[in-house]
Design a protein around this motif. Sequence first.
Motif, PDB file in Angstrom:
ATOM      1  N   ASP A 167       0.819  -1.333   0.008  1.00 43.68           N
ATOM      2  CA  ASP A 167      -0.018  -0.009   0.088  1.00 43.68           C
ATOM      3  C   ASP A 167       0.829   1.102  -0.012  1.00 43.68           C
ATOM      4  O   ASP A 167       0.445   2.429  -0.315  1.00 43.68           O
ATOM      5  CB  ASP A 167      -0.965   0.138   1.230  1.00 43.68           C
ATOM      6  CG  ASP A 167      -1.753  -0.884   1.158  1.00 43.68           C
ATOM      7  OD1 ASP A 167      -2.489  -1.281   0.026  1.00 43.68           O
ATOM      8  OD2 ASP A 167      -2.292  -1.753   2.139  1.00 43.68           O
ATOM      9  N   GLU A 207       1.409  -1.899   4.793  1.00 41.31           N
ATOM     10  CA  GLU A 207       0.375  -2.616   4.616  1.00 41.31           C
ATOM     11  C   GLU A 207      -0.958  -1.994   5.324  1.00 41.31           C
ATOM     12  O   GLU A 207      -0.827  -2.062   6.578  1.00 41.31           O
ATOM     13  CB  GLU A 207       0.351  -4.155   4.556  1.00 41.31           C
ATOM     14  CG  GLU A 207       1.513  -4.643   3.690  1.00 41.31           C
ATOM     15  CD  GLU A 207       0.842  -4.757   1.909  1.00 41.31           C
ATOM     16  OE1 GLU A 207      -0.288  -3.876   1.579  1.00 41.31           O
ATOM     17  OE2 GLU A 207       1.673  -5.219   1.274  1.00 41.31           O
ATOM     18  N   ASP A 261      -4.896   4.916   0.265  1.00 49.04           N
ATOM     19  CA  ASP A 261      -5.191   3.924  -0.620  1.00 49.04           C
ATOM     20  C   ASP A 261      -4.088   3.811  -1.473  1.00 49.04           C
ATOM     21  O   ASP A 261      -3.050   4.498  -1.613  1.00 49.04           O
ATOM     22  CB  ASP A 261      -6.245   4.578  -1.710  1.00 49.04           C
ATOM     23  CG  ASP A 261      -7.640   4.754  -0.866  1.00 49.04           C
ATOM     24  OD1 ASP A 261      -8.322   5.395  -1.711  1.00 49.04           O
ATOM     25  OD2 ASP A 261      -7.973   4.209  -0.026  1.00 49.04           O
TER      26      ASP A 261
END
Length: 122
Positions: free
Chosen positions: A13, A41, A122
């Motif tokens: 991520d 992450e 995101d």
Amino acid sequence: MAASLADDFAIPDFSVVDADFRDALVQKNCYAPNVFRLVLEVTSSNWADDLGPKVECYAQAGVPVYVVVDRRHDEVLLFADPHEGTYKARTSYKRGTHLVVPESVGVTPKLSVDWLLDGEID
């Protein structure tokens, strides 16, 4: 991150990489693991992967710091100091605290655990 096989990679991520990471291109958008200083992450429906196999995979790849923003358990975990395929250090951060990134990463951001858990990453 990539290794020797086309299917042997992860898409983090967020990551902190060496400035010359482009020199470590293995294949399209996949880079050798040695250029990663930190991988982060954020858990979602596949939270067990982030807390299980990915911990082992990033340690085996030698990624110095792996951070898991564990929304399911409302904490942030920092794994550090990989040695022989496992992380020797694991630190848990609770709400109201700040994540302390090891100096070895090369950046020292002040990251609120509350923001990591509640923010839109995101």
